[in-house]
Design a protein around this motif. Structure first.
Motif, PDB file in Angstrom:
ATOM      1  N   VAL A 174      40.893  50.021  38.930  1.00 44.26           N
ATOM      2  CA  VAL A 174      41.991  50.850  39.384  1.00 44.26           C
ATOM      3  C   VAL A 174      43.145  50.646  38.414  1.00 44.26           C
ATOM      4  O   VAL A 174      43.517  49.508  38.119  1.00 44.26           O
ATOM      5  N   LEU A 175      43.687  51.742  37.905  1.00 39.95           N
ATOM      6  CA  LEU A 175      44.839  51.671  37.014  1.00 39.95           C
ATOM      7  C   LEU A 175      46.110  51.788  37.841  1.00 39.95           C
ATOM      8  O   LEU A 175      46.254  52.728  38.635  1.00 39.95           O
ATOM      9  N   CYS A 176      47.022  50.837  37.654  1.00 43.09           N
ATOM     10  CA  CYS A 176      48.279  50.835  38.393  1.00 43.09           C
ATOM     11  C   CYS A 176      49.435  50.632  37.430  1.00 43.09           C
ATOM     12  O   CYS A 176      49.254  50.146  36.314  1.00 43.09           O
ATOM     13  N   GLU A 177      50.620  51.023  37.876  1.00 39.51           N
ATOM     14  CA  GLU A 177      51.832  50.788  37.116  1.00 39.51           C
ATOM     15  C   GLU A 177      52.869  50.197  38.050  1.00 39.51           C
ATOM     16  O   GLU A 177      52.970  50.576  39.212  1.00 39.51           O
ATOM     17  N   TRP A 178      53.631  49.259  37.509  1.00 41.85           N
ATOM     18  CA  TRP A 178      54.681  48.585  38.261  1.00 41.85           C
ATOM     19  C   TRP A 178      55.996  48.779  37.550  1.00 41.85           C
ATOM     20  O   TRP A 178      56.058  48.769  36.332  1.00 41.85           O
ATOM     21  N   ASN A 206      49.699  53.717  42.053  1.00 40.88           N
ATOM     22  CA  ASN A 206      48.255  53.589  41.916  1.00 40.88           C
ATOM     23  C   ASN A 206      47.743  54.911  41.363  1.00 40.88           C
ATOM     24  O   ASN A 206      47.873  55.944  42.015  1.00 40.88           O
ATOM     25  N   TYR A 207      47.164  54.882  40.156  1.00 37.96           N
ATOM     26  CA  TYR A 207      46.687  56.099  39.502  1.00 37.96           C
ATOM     27  C   TYR A 207      45.202  56.360  39.744  1.00 37.96           C
ATOM     28  O   TYR A 207      44.634  57.256  39.148  1.00 37.96           O
ATOM     29  N   GLY A 208      44.584  55.559  40.595  1.00 37.54           N
ATOM     30  CA  GLY A 208      43.187  55.790  40.932  1.00 37.54           C
ATOM     31  C   GLY A 208      42.239  55.100  39.971  1.00 37.54           C
ATOM     32  O   GLY A 208      42.591  54.143  39.292  1.00 37.54           O
ATOM     33  N   SER A 209      41.022  55.625  39.922  1.00 33.93           N
ATOM     34  CA  SER A 209      39.966  54.993  39.125  1.00 33.93           C
ATOM     35  C   SER A 209      40.405  54.757  37.694  1.00 33.93           C
ATOM     36  O   SER A 209      40.966  55.636  37.045  1.00 33.93           O
ATOM     37  N   GLY A 210      40.135  53.557  37.233  1.00 35.00           N
ATOM     38  CA  GLY A 210      40.475  53.183  35.874  1.00 35.00           C
ATOM     39  C   GLY A 210      39.253  53.187  34.982  1.00 35.00           C
ATOM     40  O   GLY A 210      38.138  53.481  35.417  1.00 35.00           O
ATOM     41  N   GLY A 217      38.770  47.018  41.844  1.00 35.64           N
ATOM     42  CA  GLY A 217      38.833  47.858  43.026  1.00 35.64           C
ATOM     43  C   GLY A 217      37.470  47.975  43.664  1.00 35.64           C
ATOM     44  O   GLY A 217      36.488  47.384  43.202  1.00 35.64           O
ATOM     45  N   MET A 218      37.400  48.755  44.712  1.00 34.04           N
ATOM     46  CA  MET A 218      36.156  48.999  45.411  1.00 34.04           C
ATOM     47  C   MET A 218      36.110  50.466  45.793  1.00 34.04           C
ATOM     48  O   MET A 218      37.116  51.018  46.219  1.00 34.04           O
ATOM     49  N   SER A 219      34.978  51.087  45.602  1.00 38.72           N
ATOM     50  CA  SER A 219      34.858  52.500  45.954  1.00 38.72           C
ATOM     51  C   SER A 219      34.406  52.636  47.413  1.00 38.72           C
ATOM     52  O   SER A 219      34.106  51.647  48.072  1.00 38.72           O
TER      53      SER A 219
END
Length: 185
Positions: free
Chosen positions: A152-156, A163-167, A142-144
């Motif tokens: 970035v932590l995501c779930e599919w 998108n759960y935000g910063s990982g 990701g990019m801040s």
């Protein structure tokens, strides 16, 4: 589709169009976000058991070939199946497989994908194993707002993306640790 009969499969959907501000590599994106997810969520226990078997590399080759077929209009991939690494373990009480992808180059490319079968193996094995629920996570580049790199932590699921935000830092233990905080919600 039977994961033990790699020759028969339903065709994965084409990767969705990406935002113009990002240009992830098609094959990298499609493997992590579309093809492997489709295969893994179709039969999570078969996927996990195949990844834990002597057929693991053959199975990854099957998914890689499906990715190449799905992305054939985008040319050849710039990574090989030999660059994928399987890490088997647990996310808390649940069996888990993490696929380490080749290092991401652009935003939305994945460092890792994880398949977690919601089957508590510390308890008596359930009699119904055909419909075990599973969760599929990605840790993406990701990019801040200040243009510094982040994860970035995501779930599919079959039809949704969260998108759960910063990982966490891009390591397997940190990824699994953060996944565990979302599993029992």
């Amino acid at each position: 589709m039977s994961l033990f009969n790699f020759g028969k499969r339903k065709q994965p959907e084409a990767p969705p169009p990406q935002p113009s501000s990002s240009s992830p590599r098609d094959h990298h994106y499609a493997f992590a976000h579309v093809v492997f997810r489709t295969i893994a969520l179709e039969n999570p226990l078969a996927c996990l058991s195949t990844l834990a078997s002597e057929r693991s590399q053959e199975f990854l080759q099957f998914a890689y070939d499906a990715t190449c077929e799905t992305c054939q209009e985008h040319g050849k991939p710039d990574f090989s199946v030999n660059e994928l690494e399987v890490h088997l373990g647990r996310a808390g009480k649940y069996p888990c497989a993490v696929i380490q992808m080749p290092p991401p180059v652009d935003v939305t490319e994945a460092y890792f994908v994880a398949l977690v079968a919601l089957l508590d193996t510390t308890e008596e094995t359930p009699t119904e194993l055909d419909n075990v629920e599973a969760r599929y996570f990605t840790l993406e580049k990701g990019m801040s707002f200040d243009d510094s790199e982040q994860t970035v932590l995501c779930e599919w699921s079959d039809s949704t993306h969260s998108n759960y935000g910063s990982g966490p830092e891009p390591t397997v233990p940190a990824f699994i640790q953060q996944i565990m905080s979302f599993i029992d919600r």
